[in-house]
Structure formats: C-alpha cells, structure tokens
Scaffold this motif. Structure first.
Motif, PDB file in Angstrom:
ATOM      1  N   ALA A  68       0.857  -1.191   0.000  1.00  0.00           N
ATOM      2  CA  ALA A  68       0.000   0.000   0.000  1.00  0.00           C
ATOM      3  C   ALA A  68       0.889   1.235   0.000  1.00  0.00           C
ATOM      4  O   ALA A  68       1.899   1.275   0.708  1.00  0.00           O
ATOM      5  CB  ALA A  68      -0.921   0.006   1.220  1.00  0.00           C
ATOM      6  N   GLU A  69       0.516   2.199  -0.803  1.00  0.00           N
ATOM      7  CA  GLU A  69       1.215   3.483  -0.814  1.00  0.00           C
ATOM      8  C   GLU A  69       0.200   4.583  -0.563  1.00  0.00           C
ATOM      9  O   GLU A  69      -0.945   4.502  -1.028  1.00  0.00           O
ATOM     10  CB  GLU A  69       1.882   3.736  -2.169  1.00  0.00           C
ATOM     11  CG  GLU A  69       2.991   2.784  -2.507  1.00  0.00           C
ATOM     12  CD  GLU A  69       3.596   3.062  -3.872  1.00  0.00           C
ATOM     13  OE1 GLU A  69       3.372   4.166  -4.429  1.00  0.00           O
ATOM     14  OE2 GLU A  69       4.278   2.161  -4.396  1.00  0.00           O
ATOM     15  N   ARG A  70       0.621   5.577   0.187  1.00  0.00           N
ATOM     16  CA  ARG A  70      -0.194   6.787   0.324  1.00  0.00           C
ATOM     17  C   ARG A  70       0.715   7.971   0.031  1.00  0.00           C
ATOM     18  O   ARG A  70       1.911   7.932   0.302  1.00  0.00           O
ATOM     19  CB  ARG A  70      -0.881   6.877   1.679  1.00  0.00           C
ATOM     20  CG  ARG A  70       0.027   7.015   2.849  1.00  0.00           C
ATOM     21  CD  ARG A  70      -0.751   7.054   4.160  1.00  0.00           C
ATOM     22  NE  ARG A  70       0.210   7.073   5.255  1.00  0.00           N
ATOM     23  CZ  ARG A  70      -0.077   6.809   6.493  1.00  0.00           C
ATOM     24  NH1 ARG A  70      -1.300   6.513   6.837  1.00  0.00           N
ATOM     25  NH2 ARG A  70       0.868   6.858   7.418  1.00  0.00           N
ATOM     26  N   TYR A  71       0.096   9.001  -0.548  1.00  0.00           N
ATOM     27  CA  TYR A  71       0.888  10.158  -0.958  1.00  0.00           C
ATOM     28  C   TYR A  71       0.010  11.403  -0.937  1.00  0.00           C
ATOM     29  O   TYR A  71      -1.214  11.326  -0.921  1.00  0.00           O
ATOM     30  CB  TYR A  71       1.502   9.932  -2.344  1.00  0.00           C
ATOM     31  CG  TYR A  71       0.508   9.736  -3.470  1.00  0.00           C
ATOM     32  CD1 TYR A  71       0.026  10.818  -4.195  1.00  0.00           C
ATOM     33  CD2 TYR A  71       0.052   8.466  -3.808  1.00  0.00           C
ATOM     34  CE1 TYR A  71      -0.889  10.651  -5.222  1.00  0.00           C
ATOM     35  CE2 TYR A  71      -0.850   8.290  -4.830  1.00  0.00           C
ATOM     36  CZ  TYR A  71      -1.325   9.377  -5.535  1.00  0.00           C
ATOM     37  OH  TYR A  71      -2.235   9.214  -6.542  1.00  0.00           O
ATOM     38  N   ASP A  88      -6.965  15.725   0.859  1.00  0.00           N
ATOM     39  CA  ASP A  88      -6.808  14.694  -0.174  1.00  0.00           C
ATOM     40  C   ASP A  88      -5.603  13.809   0.163  1.00  0.00           C
ATOM     41  O   ASP A  88      -4.541  14.308   0.539  1.00  0.00           O
ATOM     42  CB  ASP A  88      -6.581  15.318  -1.553  1.00  0.00           C
ATOM     43  CG  ASP A  88      -7.869  15.760  -2.230  1.00  0.00           C
ATOM     44  OD1 ASP A  88      -8.959  15.583  -1.641  1.00  0.00           O
ATOM     45  OD2 ASP A  88      -7.782  16.273  -3.358  1.00  0.00           O
ATOM     46  N   VAL A  89      -5.777  12.507  -0.006  1.00  0.00           N
ATOM     47  CA  VAL A  89      -4.707  11.530   0.173  1.00  0.00           C
ATOM     48  C   VAL A  89      -4.724  10.619  -1.044  1.00  0.00           C
ATOM     49  O   VAL A  89      -5.759  10.037  -1.373  1.00  0.00           O
ATOM     50  CB  VAL A  89      -4.907  10.685   1.452  1.00  0.00           C
ATOM     51  CG1 VAL A  89      -3.811   9.628   1.578  1.00  0.00           C
ATOM     52  CG2 VAL A  89      -4.954  11.566   2.684  1.00  0.00           C
ATOM     53  N   GLY A  90      -3.585  10.518  -1.709  1.00  0.00           N
ATOM     54  CA  GLY A  90      -3.469   9.594  -2.835  1.00  0.00           C
ATOM     55  C   GLY A  90      -3.178   8.188  -2.336  1.00  0.00           C
ATOM     56  O   GLY A  90      -2.583   8.006  -1.271  1.00  0.00           O
ATOM     57  N   MET A  91      -3.608   7.190  -3.105  1.00  0.00           N
ATOM     58  CA  MET A  91      -3.454   5.804  -2.680  1.00  0.00           C
ATOM     59  C   MET A  91      -3.166   4.898  -3.868  1.00  0.00           C
ATOM     60  O   MET A  91      -3.730   5.079  -4.945  1.00  0.00           O
ATOM     61  CB  MET A  91      -4.742   5.358  -1.986  1.00  0.00           C
ATOM     62  CG  MET A  91      -4.734   3.941  -1.458  1.00  0.00           C
ATOM     63  SD  MET A  91      -5.432   2.698  -2.568  1.00  0.00           S
ATOM     64  CE  MET A  91      -7.134   3.146  -2.664  1.00  0.00           C
ATOM     65  N   VAL A 127      -7.810   9.843  -3.278  1.00  0.00           N
ATOM     66  CA  VAL A 127      -7.719  10.102  -4.710  1.00  0.00           C
ATOM     67  C   VAL A 127      -6.903   8.977  -5.336  1.00  0.00           C
ATOM     68  O   VAL A 127      -5.840   8.616  -4.816  1.00  0.00           O
ATOM     69  CB  VAL A 127      -7.023  11.459  -4.959  1.00  0.00           C
ATOM     70  CG1 VAL A 127      -6.892  11.747  -6.435  1.00  0.00           C
ATOM     71  CG2 VAL A 127      -7.758  12.582  -4.238  1.00  0.00           C
ATOM     72  N   VAL A 128      -7.393   8.427  -6.448  1.00  0.00           N
ATOM     73  CA  VAL A 128      -6.657   7.387  -7.172  1.00  0.00           C
ATOM     74  C   VAL A 128      -6.598   7.734  -8.644  1.00  0.00           C
ATOM     75  O   VAL A 128      -7.444   8.479  -9.151  1.00  0.00           O
ATOM     76  CB  VAL A 128      -7.278   5.983  -6.968  1.00  0.00           C
ATOM     77  CG1 VAL A 128      -7.155   5.533  -5.521  1.00  0.00           C
ATOM     78  CG2 VAL A 128      -8.720   5.945  -7.418  1.00  0.00           C
ATOM     79  N   GLU A 129      -5.601   7.165  -9.332  1.00  0.00           N
ATOM     80  CA  GLU A 129      -5.400   7.452 -10.759  1.00  0.00           C
ATOM     81  C   GLU A 129      -4.962   6.187 -11.492  1.00  0.00           C
ATOM     82  O   GLU A 129      -3.878   6.145 -12.069  1.00  0.00           O
ATOM     83  CB  GLU A 129      -4.413   8.606 -10.972  1.00  0.00           C
ATOM     84  CG  GLU A 129      -3.358   8.815  -9.897  1.00  0.00           C
ATOM     85  CD  GLU A 129      -2.312   7.723  -9.743  1.00  0.00           C
ATOM     86  OE1 GLU A 129      -1.745   7.259 -10.734  1.00  0.00           O
ATOM     87  OE2 GLU A 129      -2.067   7.342  -8.593  1.00  0.00           O
ATOM     88  N   PRO A 130      -5.832   5.149 -11.478  1.00  0.00           N
ATOM     89  CA  PRO A 130      -5.456   3.923 -12.183  1.00  0.00           C
ATOM     90  C   PRO A 130      -5.495   4.103 -13.702  1.00  0.00           C
ATOM     91  O   PRO A 130      -6.178   4.985 -14.222  1.00  0.00           O
ATOM     92  CB  PRO A 130      -6.509   2.912 -11.732  1.00  0.00           C
ATOM     93  CG  PRO A 130      -7.697   3.750 -11.401  1.00  0.00           C
ATOM     94  CD  PRO A 130      -7.146   5.033 -10.839  1.00  0.00           C
ATOM     95  N   ASP A 131      -4.774   3.248 -14.372  1.00  0.00           N
ATOM     96  CA  ASP A 131      -4.761   3.229 -15.831  1.00  0.00           C
ATOM     97  C   ASP A 131      -6.201   3.076 -16.348  1.00  0.00           C
ATOM     98  O   ASP A 131      -6.984   2.304 -15.788  1.00  0.00           O
ATOM     99  CB  ASP A 131      -3.903   2.049 -16.293  1.00  0.00           C
ATOM    100  CG  ASP A 131      -3.570   2.105 -17.765  1.00  0.00           C
ATOM    101  OD1 ASP A 131      -4.502   1.950 -18.585  1.00  0.00           O
ATOM    102  OD2 ASP A 131      -2.387   2.281 -18.098  1.00  0.00           O
ATOM    103  N   VAL A 132      -6.541   3.812 -17.402  1.00  0.00           N
ATOM    104  CA  VAL A 132      -7.906   3.742 -17.946  1.00  0.00           C
ATOM    105  C   VAL A 132      -8.261   2.337 -18.412  1.00  0.00           C
ATOM    106  O   VAL A 132      -9.439   1.971 -18.442  1.00  0.00           O
ATOM    107  CB  VAL A 132      -8.143   4.757 -19.097  1.00  0.00           C
ATOM    108  CG1 VAL A 132      -8.060   6.183 -18.586  1.00  0.00           C
ATOM    109  CG2 VAL A 132      -7.206   4.514 -20.252  1.00  0.00           C
TER     110      VAL A 132
END
Length: 183
Positions: A68-71, A88-91, A127-132
């Motif tokens: 797990a990563e948080r940023y 906001d926390v990215g994951m 907030v997440v940003e997975p590949d489409v």
C-alpha cells in the motif's frame, strides 16, 4: 488481522519479495515489469525518503500479503493534473500474486487500506489514478465508494481520476464486516 508497516528498503528478502510482486504479469499496471531487484529497491528508497510519499507492507495475520502506498497528490503523482482539496490523500495498492486466489481478498484489502487511511482525521478524501484500461480496478473502486472525476493524461499513462470521501466509503461498505487495521 490486517496490519501495516513501512517497507524496509534495506531488507534483501523483502526487496526480492516486492520485486516478484511488482514484476508479476498481474502487476503490469505498476509499470515495473522490466525492473531488477536493485531498481525496485531504489524506487522504494526514493519513496521512503520523499516527504509526501510512503510505502507500506500489508500483513494478514502477520504475513506479507499486499503493498500500500499513500501520498499527497498536491506534491506527488498528480501535480498540475487536478485541483487538490485540503485532506486529499493519494493511494495505490497491490495484492501479492498467488497461485490460488482467495475470492474477495482484493476487496478486503482495498477496504482495509481505505479504513486505515480514513483513520487519520486529516484524511477527508482518497484520490486514485489507475490506468484507464484497468477495468477490474475501476469496478473495485466503484464498489468501495469511488466516484469517477474523469480521464487525465499522466506522463506514463492515461489515467482515470477517481475520488472517495469517508461518507462515500461508509455508504458503499456499510454491509461489509468491519476490519481491524493497525500501524
């Protein structure tokens, strides 16, 4: 019991294990397929030394089972790609590849990771940003309360920006059993 501890970049055994995980074909969206063990170590050393990015090993009953990563997305990963909000926390998360998958395990992991992040009262939205193209994770994200914001162009991929508030998470997972998570 699910628990979290920081990734130990100086542990050869841990780095070899993480190398197997992030280079496995099922981890293609982590974009580390061609990394050797030292490149994986350097990536996680970079993360461990970054003031706005952290990596944790997820343990199930004391055994390594996921990453797990948080940023802080205002400083890492999404700088200039969206308008961050306070809290906001990215994951990112990655389940260890296994020869015998356990039904529901990935959902259990993402639920535990979100509960762990939201245990911090300053975390208001994940907030997440997975590949489409990663349709499996989009469905999983929706199941635990993420709402799609829209596609964004990152240098390494086309991503689908999605967000989840504590309320969205609670509403989506209220029927699930509560999971213990500790740090």
């Amino acid at each position: 019991m699910i628990s979290f501890r920081p990734v130990d970049v100086d542990s050869d055994a841990e780095m070899e294990m993480l190398h197997r995980w992030v280079t496995h074909p099922k981890a293609a969206f982590w974009l580390m397929q061609d990394f050797d063990v030292e490149q994986v170590r350097e990536e996680y050393r970079r993360i461990s030394e970054h003031p706005h990015h952290e990596a944790f090993l997820g343990l199930v009953d004391g055994n390594p089972a996921f990453l797990a990563e948080r940023y802080d997305p205002g400083h890492v990963e999404l700088v200039g790609l969206y308008e961050p909000e306070d809290g906001d926390v990215g994951m990112h998360f990655l389940c260890a590849p296994t020869d015998t998958p356990v039904h529901g395990f990935t959902r259990t992991v993402i639920t535990a990771v979100l509960a762990w992040i939201f245990a911090d009262p300053d975390a208001l939205r994940v907030v997440v940003e997975p590949d489409v193209r990663n349709t499996a994770v989009h469905a999983l994200n929706a199941a635990v309360g993420f709402r799609v914001v829209g596609p964004i162009a990152k240098p390494e991929k086309q991503a689908l920006l999605s967000v989840c508030t504590w309320h969205d998470f609670q509403s989506a997972t209220s029927a699930l059993p509560r999971l213990g998570a500790s740090l």
